[in-house]
Design a protein around this motif. Structure first.
Motif, PDB file in Angstrom:
ATOM      1  N   ASP A 149      -0.064   7.869  -6.418  1.00 28.65           N
ATOM      2  CA  ASP A 149      -0.329   6.289  -6.781  1.00 28.65           C
ATOM      3  C   ASP A 149       0.812   5.598  -7.556  1.00 28.65           C
ATOM      4  N   ASP A 150       1.028   4.008  -7.420  1.00 30.74           N
ATOM      5  CA  ASP A 150       2.509   4.203  -7.731  1.00 30.74           C
ATOM      6  C   ASP A 150       2.459   2.705  -8.345  1.00 30.74           C
ATOM      7  N   LYS A 151       2.515   1.845  -9.604  1.00 27.58           N
ATOM      8  CA  LYS A 151       2.041   1.020 -10.032  1.00 27.58           C
ATOM      9  C   LYS A 151       3.276  -0.393  -9.592  1.00 27.58           C
ATOM     10  N   LYS A 152       4.078   0.575  -9.507  1.00 25.59           N
ATOM     11  CA  LYS A 152       5.538  -0.578  -9.075  1.00 25.59           C
ATOM     12  C   LYS A 152       5.937  -1.089  -7.860  1.00 25.59           C
TER      13      LYS A 152
ATOM     14  N   ASN B 267       1.750  -6.129  -5.544  1.00 27.78           N
ATOM     15  CA  ASN B 267       2.481  -6.792  -5.342  1.00 27.78           C
ATOM     16  C   ASN B 267       4.214  -7.011  -4.732  1.00 27.78           C
ATOM     17  N   THR B 268       4.213  -6.225  -4.225  1.00 30.50           N
ATOM     18  CA  THR B 268       5.260  -6.237  -3.508  1.00 30.50           C
ATOM     19  C   THR B 268       4.671  -5.601  -1.467  1.00 30.50           C
ATOM     20  N   ASP B 269       6.093  -5.841  -0.536  1.00 34.17           N
ATOM     21  CA  ASP B 269       4.735  -5.820   0.491  1.00 34.17           C
ATOM     22  C   ASP B 269       5.111  -4.430   1.199  1.00 34.17           C
ATOM     23  N   LYS B 270       5.286  -3.313  -0.285  1.00 35.89           N
ATOM     24  CA  LYS B 270       4.904  -1.910  -0.051  1.00 35.89           C
ATOM     25  C   LYS B 270       3.535  -1.354  -0.560  1.00 35.89           C
ATOM     26  N   GLU B 271       2.787  -2.359  -1.109  1.00 35.64           N
ATOM     27  CA  GLU B 271       1.765  -2.697  -1.371  1.00 35.64           C
ATOM     28  C   GLU B 271       0.656  -2.310  -0.310  1.00 35.64           C
ATOM     29  N   LYS B 272       1.014  -2.538   0.865  1.00 34.16           N
ATOM     30  CA  LYS B 272      -0.651  -2.669   1.640  1.00 34.16           C
ATOM     31  C   LYS B 272      -0.806  -0.642   1.669  1.00 34.16           C
ATOM     32  N   THR B 273       0.880   0.322   1.578  1.00 38.58           N
ATOM     33  CA  THR B 273       0.613   1.439   1.894  1.00 38.58           C
ATOM     34  C   THR B 273      -0.602   2.048   0.435  1.00 38.58           C
ATOM     35  N   LEU B 274      -0.858   1.896   0.041  1.00 38.95           N
ATOM     36  CA  LEU B 274      -1.842   2.154  -1.699  1.00 38.95           C
ATOM     37  C   LEU B 274      -3.568   2.450  -0.211  1.00 38.95           C
ATOM     38  N   PHE B 275      -3.930   1.458   0.609  1.00 38.89           N
ATOM     39  CA  PHE B 275      -4.625   1.422   0.974  1.00 38.89           C
ATOM     40  C   PHE B 275      -4.526   2.115   2.194  1.00 38.89           C
ATOM     41  N   GLN B 276      -3.940   2.843   3.278  1.00 39.58           N
ATOM     42  CA  GLN B 276      -3.619   3.495   4.095  1.00 39.58           C
ATOM     43  C   GLN B 276      -3.193   5.368   3.561  1.00 39.58           C
ATOM     44  N   PRO B 277      -3.779   5.708   4.547  1.00 41.81           N
ATOM     45  CA  PRO B 277      -4.106   7.234   4.915  1.00 41.81           C
ATOM     46  C   PRO B 277      -2.651   7.743   4.049  1.00 41.81           C
TER      47      PRO B 277
ATOM     48  N   VAL C   3      -7.886  10.854  -7.071  1.00 41.65           N
ATOM     49  CA  VAL C   3      -8.070  11.382  -5.905  1.00 41.65           C
ATOM     50  C   VAL C   3      -7.605  11.170  -4.511  1.00 41.65           C
ATOM     51  N   ASP C   4      -7.152   9.664  -4.474  1.00 33.56           N
ATOM     52  CA  ASP C   4      -6.845   9.279  -3.169  1.00 33.56           C
ATOM     53  C   ASP C   4      -7.590   8.890  -1.955  1.00 33.56           C
ATOM     54  N   VAL C   5      -8.476   7.638  -2.071  1.00 41.37           N
ATOM     55  CA  VAL C   5      -9.921   7.349  -1.890  1.00 41.37           C
ATOM     56  C   VAL C   5      -9.411   6.700  -0.035  1.00 41.37           C
ATOM     57  N   ALA C   6      -8.164   6.246  -0.307  1.00 37.40           N
ATOM     58  CA  ALA C   6      -7.982   5.892   0.869  1.00 37.40           C
ATOM     59  C   ALA C   6      -7.450   7.180   1.642  1.00 37.40           C
ATOM     60  N   SER C   7      -7.157   7.551   1.153  1.00 40.39           N
ATOM     61  CA  SER C   7      -7.035   9.403   2.537  1.00 40.39           C
ATOM     62  C   SER C   7      -8.583   9.845   2.818  1.00 40.39           C
TER      63      SER C   7
ATOM     64  N   GLU D  88      -4.415  -2.782 -14.755  1.00 45.38           N
ATOM     65  CA  GLU D  88      -5.037  -2.551 -15.122  1.00 45.38           C
ATOM     66  C   GLU D  88      -6.338  -1.662 -14.152  1.00 45.38           C
ATOM     67  N   ILE D  89      -6.219  -1.684 -12.683  1.00 47.35           N
ATOM     68  CA  ILE D  89      -7.413  -2.137 -11.833  1.00 47.35           C
ATOM     69  C   ILE D  89      -6.408  -0.591 -11.386  1.00 47.35           C
ATOM     70  N   PRO D  90      -7.579   0.271 -11.086  1.00 46.88           N
ATOM     71  CA  PRO D  90      -6.905   1.307 -10.208  1.00 46.88           C
ATOM     72  C   PRO D  90      -6.899   1.553  -9.184  1.00 46.88           C
ATOM     73  N   THR D  91      -6.169   1.485  -8.417  1.00 47.97           N
ATOM     74  CA  THR D  91      -6.204   1.633  -6.737  1.00 47.97           C
ATOM     75  C   THR D  91      -6.877   2.558  -6.171  1.00 47.97           C
ATOM     76  N   ASP D  92      -7.718   3.523  -6.759  1.00 44.14           N
ATOM     77  CA  ASP D  92      -8.923   3.616  -6.448  1.00 44.14           C
ATOM     78  C   ASP D  92     -10.095   2.993  -6.704  1.00 44.14           C
ATOM     79  N   GLU D  93     -10.270   2.915  -7.416  1.00 43.69           N
ATOM     80  CA  GLU D  93     -11.204   2.152  -7.167  1.00 43.69           C
ATOM     81  C   GLU D  93     -10.931   0.345  -6.371  1.00 43.69           C
ATOM     82  N   ARG D  94     -10.101   0.207  -6.159  1.00 46.40           N
ATOM     83  CA  ARG D  94     -10.036  -1.518  -4.854  1.00 46.40           C
ATOM     84  C   ARG D  94     -10.040  -0.777  -3.586  1.00 46.40           C
ATOM     85  N   ALA D  95      -9.546   0.421  -3.977  1.00 51.40           N
ATOM     86  CA  ALA D  95     -10.302   1.217  -2.438  1.00 51.40           C
ATOM     87  C   ALA D  95     -11.240   1.232  -1.798  1.00 51.40           C
TER      88      ALA D  95
END
Length: 803
Positions: free
Chosen positions: A369-372, A375-385, A414-418, A632-639
């Protein structure tokens, strides 16, 4: 505001007329006054004109009542809107016309939707050994769109026009209008939806299927034992196993059950009815999972009741002294799948899991989980396994009819996306309870578990969508797996899952014959019978754009846009996806303005009648946490929300993106359910109390000077100051207000798949921040536009497109 001199309707358009000053901000100031009631007004108007009535599906291309309107649906030849809703009920006749309007042509199909008790359940047609009658060329099933000719000896297929012989057993004479004399006695000739009993050709390896099995797999790591979660699950299962689903005519359920616990290793249990005590078998080689026992693992609960109850009593004790905090995850799914495969049956895994699987094993995950990346081109990886093995595992599960239901209890990432990927691909349901505490949060979880176990479900399912000539299904969105371009595979499909299907032209459509769609789902029932469920719907076609716009359904459009946007973020930056949505909205409205509306000043924003709420709803979608990257919005919540929306039907996306806000103070004076108001802070008042529901959460907001009698009636405390916001449920009180609110909550809840979490909010307290994010017509604290600002933005784009 005085510069506004007219706000009126022209034909069926909503037209905002402004004076000649040409100042956009002025123009929109009055939309706020008059037009802003739209979303609620549109819903209320439809309720008033169509609520409580019978809606008969006897006409091709007719537009059904809105999903928010309660009515009684009578199948008279086209599938009920409970099963299929379309983005428009009149398709443009050519692909050029479709490209010009840019209105997506799609159907949202919920093949197992629940039908209320006052509507007829589906008839089952059984042709014995011969099986269902199908067109020789396109393989469409016999349905009301087939035309009988030559005295009834042959029929012409409505989908591909092939002329077929009628099998001798099915022959019947025609009446004076060319209709078979047994038309109304045969569901497959007179109804939009029905089922066929399938023959062995439709079964795996040409053998009749066995009834499905449910395997309960419990994470017994330190935290789950310590928190009391494991005991809670085991206690609940003791009563729940009596409620396994069964066919109406059956005495008891045919579903068999099995039990596994796990931490870093797997424990299988033998609960054979002849045993005095359950036996545990440990599989410690999690790299190559095998099933250590066949006989005695999957059992009939009624036969093995005492051994199973014994086991459920023992599990919390057995692991009471554990200090194992690491868990595996992928091998758990693998084990469940192998067990179903060995038993040669389909089924569901119910996995209760709580942490990132960091133990050495296939599917091991790290915290990425990386907030950096926001809003970058790599953000999409957070939604991929994060590892490929979950995709392969999902494919194997689908191939073996193994559906995975996942109950997550995380108190950190917990990495919901995976971990959620297999659930998504197998038609399972994902539940997430953050910071779960046994005494506080258990009612939601237990209610979800009860509902899930009792759900109407089809197992080992495969769906095909056939169309008449001129167009075809090109894209599919849902909790599904696709091995090729036509077969939609679902290890299971329940009553709440919907598949959204997009269509494209491959030729011109014929206005006389219309656009016909047949959805066929081949599945195994809970009793182990192989069946086909057929849904047919006919749409109109027109070479006039106005006809296409007139029959649009905004709720279905938003369902489509949400699913396609949530799929697009896997490959494109969020900014691009949001721009496409705005651009698409402006395009659809500009095309209407240019080709269908009466000529008018550029300063007017003109919306087609059927799209009056499109800008409000589109703005809500743009503000969804999935499409807005904020630290502020957890990655897991978005996934998690991305995954939920992907399989939602039209009614669920409608409430999710535009929550219902009900003023409660009127309950003091009237017995009727209060009418909803616009989702905006403007509607709140210090002396008020409001209920806001979106299908996942329900907020009870209380103004600082809310009437004391209301507070006393709902909370049994004397004043605002005494209300605790810690409570997660309302006390059971014997007074009219309390009963009224409970019945309103029950009514909203009864139509939603997830048990909504109750959150009590007091005006001007910390919790109000969260509540405000759901006032979707206002500017969001995360930077989303207010409805008025969004209208200005769309209006500007429309003007640019037109110039």
């Amino acid at each position: 505001n005085s510069s506004w001199h007219n706000y009126g309707r022209m034909k069926d358009n909503l037209v905002y007329m402004a004076s000649e000053q040409g100042d956009a901000t002025l123009h929109f100031s009055l939309i706020w006054e008059n037009g802003m009631l739209e979303s609620i007004q549109v819903i209320e108007n439809d309720k008033a004109s169509r609520g409580g009535q019978i809606y008969a599906t006897n006409t091709r291309g007719q537009v059904p009542p809105l999903v928010t309107t309660d009515c009684i649906i009578q199948d008279q030849g086209h599938a009920s809107p409970r099963y299929i809703r379309c983005t428009t009920y009149c398709f443009p006749s050519s692909s050029d016309m479709a490209k010009q309007a840019r209105i997506p042509l799609a159907a949202v199909i919920q093949p197992f939707a629940i039908v209320p008790p006052n509507e007829t359940p589906l008839y089952v047609v059984n042709h014995g050994e011969t099986g269902p009658i199908r067109c020789n060329r396109c393989k469409a099933y016999m349905c009301p769109f087939m035309q009988f000719i030559e005295g009834g000896r042959r029929y012409q297929c409505g989908f591909c026009s092939c002329v077929n012989d009628v099998p001798p057993f099915f022959f019947q004479h025609l009446d004076h209008i060319g209709r078979r004399v047994d038309h109304y006695e045969r569901p497959e000739l007179s109804l939009g939806s029905y089922e066929y009993v399938a023959t062995l050709d439709y079964c795996r390896n040409n053998k009749p299927p066995k009834p499905p099995a449910y395997i309960f797999m419990i994470d017994v790591s330190y935290r789950n034992i310590n928190s009391g979660l494991v005991k809670l699950i085991c206690d609940e299962l003791k009563t729940l196993l009596d409620k396994l689903p069964r066919e109406e005519q059956e005495e008891s359920s045919a579903i068999r059950v099995g039990f596994v616990t796990y931490n870093k290793v797997l424990h299988f249990f033998n609960v054979k009815s002849s045993l005095a005590q359950p036996q545990m078998m440990v599989v410690s080689d999690v790299g190559e999972v095998f099933v250590p026992l066949l006989d005695g693992f999957l059992v009939n609960f009624q036969e093995s009741r005492s051994v199973v109850i014994n086991l459920l009593d023992q599990i919390p004790e057995m692991f009471a002294d554990t200090n194992e905090s690491e868990t595996i995850f992928a091998p758990v799914i693998q084990a469940g799948m192998e067990a179903l495969k060995a038993a040669e049956c389909a089924g569901k895994l119910f996995i209760f899991h709580s942490s990132l699987p960091t133990a050495e094993a296939p599917g091991k995950l790290r915290n990425r989980d990386d907030k950096k990346l926001l809003n970058t081109d790599k953000e999409k990886t957070l939604f991929q396994p994060q590892v490929n093995s979950y995709e392969a595992l999902a494919r194997d599960c689908v191939a073996n009819g193994c559906c995975v239901n996942l109950f997550l209890f995380p108190n950190q990432y917990v990495d919901v996306a995976s971990v959620g990927l297999v659930t998504m691909y197998t038609g399972g349901t994902l539940y997430k309870y953050n910071n779960f505490q046994v005494s506080l949060s258990d009612s939601n979880f237990l209610s979800d578990l009860r509902k899930d176990i009792e759900k109407t479900t089809g197992f080992d399912a495969i769906m095909r969508v056939r169309t008449s000539t001129g167009f075809r299904a090109t894209d599919f969105f849902g909790a599904i797996y696709m091995n090729n371009t036509t077969d939609v595979e679902m290890a299971a499909v329940d009553c709440d899952k919907a598949v959204t299907v997009e269509f494209k032209h491959d030729d011109k459509l014929n206005e006389d014959s219309g656009a016909l769609i047949q959805c066929a789902v081949l599945y195994t029932s809970i009793s182990g019978q192989r069946r086909l469920r057929i849904h047919n719907i006919g749409l109109n076609c027109s070479s006039q754009l106005a006809d296409v716009y007139k029959t649009c359904e905004t709720d279905a459009l938003i369902n489509f846009f949400a699913k396609s946007a949530f799929k697009a973020i896997l490959s494109q930056p969020l900014k691009i996806v949001r721009e496409i949505l705005v651009n698409q909205t402006a395009h659809m409205l500009a095309c209407y303005r240019k080709n269908c509306a009466s000529p008018s000043a550029v300063s007017q924003l003109i919306l087609p009648d059927a799209m009056k709420v499109l800008p409000v709803y589109m703005n809500c979608l743009l503000k969804s946490c999935v499409l807005v990257a904020r630290p502020e919005i957890p990655t897991d919540e978005r996934a998690y929300q991305r995954q939920l929306v992907t399989s939602m039907g039209v009614a669920d996306t409608q409430l999710f993106f535009y929550p219902q806000l009900l003023p409660l103070v009127s309950m003091l004076f009237s017995d009727s359910v209060p009418a909803a108001v616009r989702c905006s802070e403007e509607r709140l008042s210090e002396g008020g109390a409001f209920l806001l529901a979106d299908g996942l959460r329900v907020f009870l907001w209380l103004g600082v000077s809310a009437p004391p009698e209301l507070i006393q009636g709902l909370f049994n405390v004397p004043s605002f100051a005494h209300i605790s916001t810690e409570a997660t449920s309302l006390p059971d009180l014997d007074n009219p207000f309390s009963k009224k609110l409970k019945s309103i909550l029950e009514h909203i809840q009864s139509q939603k798949p997830y048990t909504m979490k109750l959150i009590i909010v007091k005006q001007r307290e910390q919790s109000e921040m969260l509540f405000r994010q759901f006032l979707v017509e206002d500017k969001s604290i995360y930077g989303g536009a207010s409805y008025v600002d969004f209208l200005c933005c769309v209006h500007k784009e429309i003007c640019q497109l037109l110039s």
